[in-house]
Every structure is written in C-alpha cells, then in structure tokens.
Design a protein around this motif. Sequence first.
Motif, PDB file in Angstrom:
ATOM      1  N   THR A 533      68.658  17.350  95.446  1.00  0.00           N
ATOM      2  CA  THR A 533      67.679  17.583  94.507  1.00  0.00           C
ATOM      3  C   THR A 533      68.024  18.405  93.300  1.00  0.00           C
ATOM      4  O   THR A 533      67.229  18.761  92.660  1.00  0.00           O
ATOM      5  N   VAL A 534      69.371  18.931  93.363  1.00  0.00           N
ATOM      6  CA  VAL A 534      69.539  19.800  92.112  1.00  0.00           C
ATOM      7  C   VAL A 534      69.281  19.023  90.593  1.00  0.00           C
ATOM      8  O   VAL A 534      69.407  17.906  90.366  1.00  0.00           O
ATOM      9  N   ARG A 535      69.129  19.784  89.689  1.00  0.00           N
ATOM     10  CA  ARG A 535      68.939  19.156  88.411  1.00  0.00           C
ATOM     11  C   ARG A 535      70.280  19.402  87.682  1.00  0.00           C
ATOM     12  O   ARG A 535      71.122  19.678  88.192  1.00  0.00           O
ATOM     13  N   TRP A 536      70.337  18.513  86.435  1.00  0.00           N
ATOM     14  CA  TRP A 536      71.606  18.259  85.852  1.00  0.00           C
ATOM     15  C   TRP A 536      72.345  19.489  85.424  1.00  0.00           C
ATOM     16  O   TRP A 536      73.468  19.593  85.580  1.00  0.00           O
ATOM     17  N   ASP A 537      71.598  20.324  84.977  1.00  0.00           N
ATOM     18  CA  ASP A 537      72.029  21.780  84.499  1.00  0.00           C
ATOM     19  C   ASP A 537      72.237  22.780  85.706  1.00  0.00           C
ATOM     20  O   ASP A 537      71.811  23.903  85.435  1.00  0.00           O
ATOM     21  N   CYS A 538      72.655  22.207  86.826  1.00  0.00           N
ATOM     22  CA  CYS A 538      72.843  23.294  88.104  1.00  0.00           C
ATOM     23  C   CYS A 538      74.017  23.965  88.030  1.00  0.00           C
ATOM     24  O   CYS A 538      74.178  24.992  88.866  1.00  0.00           O
ATOM     25  N   THR A 539      74.932  23.947  87.058  1.00  0.00           N
ATOM     26  CA  THR A 539      76.019  24.785  87.032  1.00  0.00           C
ATOM     27  C   THR A 539      76.187  25.757  85.758  1.00  0.00           C
ATOM     28  O   THR A 539      75.415  25.209  84.726  1.00  0.00           O
ATOM     29  N   HIS A 550      70.141  26.382  92.635  1.00  0.00           N
ATOM     30  CA  HIS A 550      69.522  25.371  93.388  1.00  0.00           C
ATOM     31  C   HIS A 550      68.019  25.877  93.844  1.00  0.00           C
ATOM     32  O   HIS A 550      67.845  27.128  93.630  1.00  0.00           O
ATOM     33  N   ASP A 551      67.424  24.987  94.307  1.00  0.00           N
ATOM     34  CA  ASP A 551      66.090  25.652  94.969  1.00  0.00           C
ATOM     35  C   ASP A 551      66.252  25.472  96.458  1.00  0.00           C
ATOM     36  O   ASP A 551      66.604  24.676  97.084  1.00  0.00           O
ATOM     37  N   GLN A 552      65.921  26.747  97.054  1.00  0.00           N
ATOM     38  CA  GLN A 552      65.776  26.730  98.727  1.00  0.00           C
ATOM     39  C   GLN A 552      64.286  26.633  98.648  1.00  0.00           C
ATOM     40  O   GLN A 552      63.687  27.496  99.249  1.00  0.00           O
ATOM     41  N   THR A 553      63.819  25.380  98.894  1.00  0.00           N
ATOM     42  CA  THR A 553      62.174  25.138  98.957  1.00  0.00           C
ATOM     43  C   THR A 553      62.043  25.564 100.435  1.00  0.00           C
ATOM     44  O   THR A 553      60.814  25.738 100.729  1.00  0.00           O
ATOM     45  N   LYS A 554      62.670  25.363 101.450  1.00  0.00           N
ATOM     46  CA  LYS A 554      62.368  25.640 102.865  1.00  0.00           C
ATOM     47  C   LYS A 554      61.671  27.116 103.038  1.00  0.00           C
ATOM     48  O   LYS A 554      61.065  27.342 103.688  1.00  0.00           O
ATOM     49  N   GLY A 556      61.062  29.104 100.055  1.00  0.00           N
ATOM     50  CA  GLY A 556      60.562  29.420  98.913  1.00  0.00           C
ATOM     51  C   GLY A 556      61.066  30.255  97.842  1.00  0.00           C
ATOM     52  O   GLY A 556      60.614  31.065  97.226  1.00  0.00           O
ATOM     53  N   ASN A 557      62.342  30.053  98.092  1.00  0.00           N
ATOM     54  CA  ASN A 557      63.259  30.839  97.194  1.00  0.00           C
ATOM     55  C   ASN A 557      64.120  29.837  96.066  1.00  0.00           C
ATOM     56  O   ASN A 557      64.703  28.931  96.365  1.00  0.00           O
ATOM     57  N   TYR A 558      63.258  29.676  94.910  1.00  0.00           N
ATOM     58  CA  TYR A 558      63.636  28.843  93.855  1.00  0.00           C
ATOM     59  C   TYR A 558      64.632  29.372  92.855  1.00  0.00           C
ATOM     60  O   TYR A 558      64.606  30.554  92.447  1.00  0.00           O
ATOM     61  N   ASP A 559      65.260  28.521  92.374  1.00  0.00           N
ATOM     62  CA  ASP A 559      66.276  28.812  91.239  1.00  0.00           C
ATOM     63  C   ASP A 559      67.223  29.980  91.565  1.00  0.00           C
ATOM     64  O   ASP A 559      67.405  30.954  90.993  1.00  0.00           O
ATOM     65  N   ALA A 560      67.822  29.751  92.791  1.00  0.00           N
ATOM     66  CA  ALA A 560      68.866  30.606  93.565  1.00  0.00           C
ATOM     67  C   ALA A 560      70.288  30.312  92.886  1.00  0.00           C
ATOM     68  O   ALA A 560      70.482  29.063  92.786  1.00  0.00           O
ATOM     69  N   ALA A 561      70.936  31.324  92.872  1.00  0.00           N
ATOM     70  CA  ALA A 561      72.438  31.069  92.503  1.00  0.00           C
ATOM     71  C   ALA A 561      73.284  31.678  93.260  1.00  0.00           C
ATOM     72  O   ALA A 561      73.273  32.487  93.971  1.00  0.00           O
TER      73      ALA A 561
END
Length: 868
Positions: A533-539, A550-554, A556-561
């Motif tokens: 599910t990563v977006r195109w600009d994930c790097t 990426h998003d760790q939705t499980k 609730g940690n969003y936009d983690a690197a």
Amino acid sequence: MRPLLADRPDRAGRDRLEILTALIGGPSFDPVYRPDVIKIPRGHPVYRWECVVAGCERTRTGGSDLCTAHQQQWACDSGRGVGKAAFVTAAQGLGRWVGVEELVCRICPGRPAGHGDLLLCRRHLSRWGLRKRLAGEGTDFAGWLSEEQPLPGYGSCAVVVCPNLAGSPLGLCCWHDSRYRRDGAPGGAAMPASWWHRYERFGKPVPIGYTDEPAFRRWHRTAPAQLRPGQINLRGLRPLVKAEIQWGLLVHARRARPARWDLGWIQSLVTTCRSLEVNSLVDFEFGAGGSAEFTGAIAKEILHELRLVYFTPAEARDAGFLETEHFGVLFPHRMSHIDLTGIPQRWLRDLTWDYVAGLLRSPRCPRTASPVDDLRRAVIELGVFLETEAPGGGHDPAVLRGEHAQRFAADQRHREREALPSLAIKRPGGAASIVTTVTRSVVFSAVRKLLREAMDTGAAESLGREFITAFPAAGATLGRTARRPFPDEVARALADEANLAEFAATYDASDRGARDIWETAVTTGRRIGEVITVRWDCTGRYGGLAMFWHDQTKVGNYDAAVRIPERLFEVLAERQRKTLDRFTARYGYRPSGAQRAGLALFPTTYRSQDGTVPLTHQWFYSRFRPWVDAMDLGHFVPHQARHTLATNLLRHGATLTHIRRYLGQVSDRMAEHYVHLSHSDLENVLQHVWVAGPGTASPGELLAGTAAPLSRQQAQALAVDLSRRSTPAEGGFCTFQPVVDGGACPWNLDCHNCDKFVLSGADLLYWRRKREQWRLLAERAPDDATASYLHGYFEPTARAIDGLEKALAGLGLLGDALALDLRKPQDYFHRIWNTAFRASDLATAGGQDDAYDGGDRAGYGAPAEAGA
C-alpha cells in the motif's frame, strides 16, 4: 447468485418503481443517466469509452484502451520493442468515423441525412445531383439551398429501441433497413415499385405490402439497437428494470473503487433484459439467454445497491440478510450484503442479526469482515446440526437442552479428528469445506460468544441456561503458536537471484511488482500489507541516507521511515519509473507532481480509475504460494520474514524495545512473540550498550557516537555496535586488540584508568555499588580537603556511570538493567562462560559487518535523570 428474496414478496404499501422514480427525479441524481438513450460525455472518469491516445475521437475496442487503428499500430510497434508509454505519447489522434451518429438533412428537419459532407437527405441529394448535371459543376450550392423546400418526414424508426428517424415509408432508419434485409426480411414488408413517382410525388400515402404483418411487428419489438459511441440505449426495457439500471449506473460511478464497466458490457445486459422481457433485476437469472459472465457481475452489483433502497434494516432482518451499509460500514474488498438465510431457525437467525447489528453500531466495530464471517459460519453449522438432531428441527428454543450442545461439540470434534466435511459450509468452487482445528475452534468460540452475550443481555430468554453453558471454550488452535523464522536453506532459496527471476517471469508476467514487494518486505521487515500500500513517493534521501516511508496502520503509526540499503533504493526507483510509464500508457498523459504523490507504487487495474488503488494481499499471495510450492520447500508464508529479521536483530545486539519500534509492534510482549526473548538473551542485549570508561577523555560517552546530552532518539540510533571486539574485564570489557586476541596487557590490567575499557548495560549495578562505596569514603573523610580529593578522583567514573544510565534509559532498558542483580563480577563472568560467550567467540562476532544501523529514529522523549 440467489434472488433478492427467495419468495420475492412485494413491499407492503410501496411500489419499487415509485421509489426509484422519485430518486431519479431528485436534485442529487446526475441528469446524464435520466434519458432513455444515455450519452456518456468524453473523458468520463468511470465510463470512459474513447481511445486513450490524446485527441483520438474513436472508441475503444475489444476490452482494450485503444481504438482498432491504434491497437493495430501498437501491435506492430511493440514487436519492435517500443514501450506503450512512448507509443501513446507519440501517437496521433484520429477523427471519428463518418456515420457514427445520426445526422439530419439541412433542408428537411424530419429526414436523416444520406451524405456526411453535404448533410442532405436522399431526395435532396438526388435533386442536387440532377441540378449539377443540368447546370454544370460550377452551380452555386448556397443558391440552390435557398430555393429548396423541406419535405415531410417519415417519423421515427418503427423499431422499438431505435431513436433515429425513418428514412423511407417502410418506417425504418437506414441502419435497421439494412439489418431487416440481413435478417431475411421477416414478414415480407415491401414498398411498391416506383413508390415516389406513383404516390409520394402526389402527396399520397405509400401502401406497404406484407406476407406476414404480425411477424414484421414482432421483428420491430425484438430488433437490437444500433450501437453508438458513448451511448447506452435503454429503450424497450420494462419500466422497473430500466429505472434499476439507471440507478445502478449512478451509484457505481460514485464508488470510490468502481470496477470497470465497458459500455458494451452494459448494453449487453440491457439487450439480455430486453430479449427476456425481464421485469426487474430481482428476477434476472444470471447466465440466462447466453449472457456473458461480466453481464451477471454488473447485475449483481446493481442488486447490492437496490437492497439498500428496497429494504429498511427491519425489513432486511425479516428477509434474512443484513446490509452493513445500513450502519455506515463497508468492509475492505467486500460488498455490503451478508446472507443469513442459511440459518434454518428463525430465532437463531434473528439472534445472529441482532448481534452483528450491535457489533456494527458499537465502538468496537471490527476493521475487517473476518469476525462476521466467522460468526456466520459458526451459526450456520449449529443451525444445520439442530435441524437434523434437535426435536422439531430446533425451531423451538425452549426444548433445547445441554445434551444438544454437547452432541454438537462432539460432532465437530469428530469431524476435526477424521478430516470430514462441514455440515453446511462450501468452498468457492462448491466443494464441502473440511473441518480443521482452526475452523472447529472458530465455531466453538463464535457460538459461545454469541449465546453468552445473549444470556447476559436477556436476548435469549426462551433459551435454557443449561443449553448455553454447555458449549465448550475454543481450546488450543494451530494458529496461536508463533511462526518460526525461515531455516537457512529456505532463506537462501527465497533470496536466490535465479529463483527471484523465476518468480517475476513466471508468476508475474505482466510485471506488476511481485518481486519488488517481496524483496522490500524481506529487506525492511515490513508487513506485506505495509509494502503493497505504499505511495509512489515512498523513498527519498535525507542527509544522504536512503529512507523508506510507509504507514503502519495496524499500530496507528503513519508516515514512518526506516533506513534502506542502496540496492533496495535503486529497485524502488526503477519501480517508480515503471509505474509512471504504465500511468501514461493507460491515461495518455504524464501525472503532475501533486498527482504523482497520490499514486500507488504498486497500482491495480481492477476498480482503479486514477492509479491510486494498490494491489491486494490476495493478489500477492496467489503468486507467492505457487512459487514456493514449485521449489518444494514446504509450507512457508511471507510473514515469516519478519520473524527472521527480528531474530537476526536480536542476535546482533538490538534491544527488545528497538526491535519493537523498528518492526512497528504495539508492545514488548508482541516483540517477544517474534524473538522469544529469554533472560540470557536480555543479558546479551545489555552487553551491547557500551559507553566509554572512566579512563578515557570523555567518560560515559556512547562509543558509537557522541551524545551531549544523550536523547532517546540518539540512544536508539547509536545503540547497536557490533564492530567492536572485546574481552571481559572487571566491571566491563577490554577492547584493546592484542589483549582480545590473547596477548598480555601492557598497562598491567589497570582497566578502570584505561581508555580501552568500556562499560556494558549488564555492569550498571556493579558501578552503582562502586559509586556508593566512594561516597561513603568521602563522607567518612577526616577533613573537607580529603573529601574533595576523593570526589574529584571518582568524577570521571561518575560521569561514565551517568552516561550508561542515560543510554539505557533512552533505550527503555534502565529497568531491565537494574533488575539484573549481579552480586559480584565473578557471577557475571560465570554466566558469560555458561552461555558460551568466550573471548574468542566475541572476537569472531566482532569481525562481522553490521546487520543493522539504527533504523527508525522516532523520538522517545528526554533521557531519565541519572540516579544516585
């Protein structure tokens, strides 16, 4: 698919056509879908029908996104190695074919034009030709037009579905006139010879002769409509089914992820309903009349939407189904409909409906449909068993006793033990589902939860308490044991370059990114869903370092690197290029910067109109499983890559807290589920948190970097250090290389004043006791000068202790270090030797490359104060 209702009852006091008519006439209904002949505008976001090449006015063909001419050109160019993105960008748009829409004579508004350029009907075209022959080619066309008079038309085409003008007294348009002759002229309708000269010229009606007039009229009713670009012809349908299709088109276009409905597929559904004289899609039998599979899929989705219109929640309960959208819930990758008619007993069905409805209304509403599916399976199993084994088929709950619950449990265990089929549950192919330990546990757990809650809330007053309490607990299941890391031979096979190439070539021939997903998951330890599910600009690069967002939705940690290796960064960069090329090929333009950010890196072509919808877990697993099976490795799943990474991180000195944060887990307990942390493992972790000794220039400084003051972010980033080689010493480790390799110490073992001496997390209590001893000595000094001397002498050691405490607190290990009660250094050394941490082993491990460099640098707050 089963009908909307088994007995199709009419709604009391309401008419479905009136409901839909009111909705279609409302202000929120898109007027595009109201006419009998729906004209879809060019560039429609859902029902796009034109060629994807910019400026091309021709329609798509054969389920492709190119017109016939461009499809043929692309077939030739692709054989020469031209990419589709380059082809679409360079291709020139083509004008529409002449005759793709009806044109009206410029003189006679009631007659169709017979010439695309002059726009003249057949009669005026003939008169213009005669004028040119008499007056010559230089005849003034505009002057001739001003002299001509309009002729009366022949009305609309007699074919029921045709909106065009008739082209002759026969009452057929030009297209249907040709179709009538191709169909063998049923009924033998014909006009008399020289009909214009004999009749129309004198204003007389032209008589039509028939051999069988009723046959000709039947052909009027059954003849198909002429297909026009961008049009859906609903003429000739029964009023209710027409309104249902109009409503379905609107709702489908409003979906966030609409499936692809080509206009030809929709017209095929319309033609089938018209030929079968279907009154409502409720009565539509899928596959009838030779209708294609996609026609049934469109009808099914429209039926799902009609249920929300035709039924209130109370009426849905009486009918035996539940619509989650009645409660504002739509589970991922699922329709709203939940069928409960497989439960034979009305009381049990209503009990299940009320329980699911309460679950959907509550704050604990599940994220996926799995709990609802498990409950439905369990209750159907129970209901079918009671239908055959309980008195009266179990329809009277008052007669049920504990023995019936016990017999049901015994039957399920017997089927589990003998691998027998389920009582009622079928697999997608129609075969009976086999009862396993997992399915039996699901049935026991769901039934027990349903009936216990009904007993607590009073919803099952007619049920005996004996029947409810007799249901056993779920017991142990196979799914509750932790998955193992990959064995070495399996890990090597799953990372072998030849096997990965085979994975991409054989199981992902269209190159949607299956190999890239797998390599990213293995390298970073992310969940498969987090990678897909990563977006195109994930790097991106930050301070020269390659990062993966990426998003760790499980949790609730969003936009983690996390940091990623250069090789993976290059792999993802290549995938970004391919995604943009595919987007250009499909939509005919290059996305802008803002639009690129919203694209999925691994987009799906199913129910995705803008490239923002990613692939699904099922898509990846359907390719991963056969790949592993083909290598004959045994049963392994992608999630075991996370267990493998967690185990390797622990072996190389990562802390439990660090592993939890890096893998995106909710607690240390969950991290233990992955790494199986033991007391000896904790000692190993603590031994890798090193600070400089009191004899160095900067006592207490973390050896992997500076920390002044040391924050938790810095502590986590700098905690793991495997490049050192050491040997145990009193209260710490010696890192002087000759001594590590077995040589003599040139400083006579004066470790505490040596800059090669380091402190580990396991030595904290030892040095705290040392600090207390020096404080007591200073307090007992005979004068202030002696006390000041003792404090100053011990100051470097105190700073080293403070640095060690701050480092441990920043990593969340201070409490663990304080709990590691080592009464004397000899006990500590004894444990090291018992756990095989000899100096030679440490020297060998110290020579290996770093396996981890700190990863996620998310903050943990300020460091704890150093205790006295």
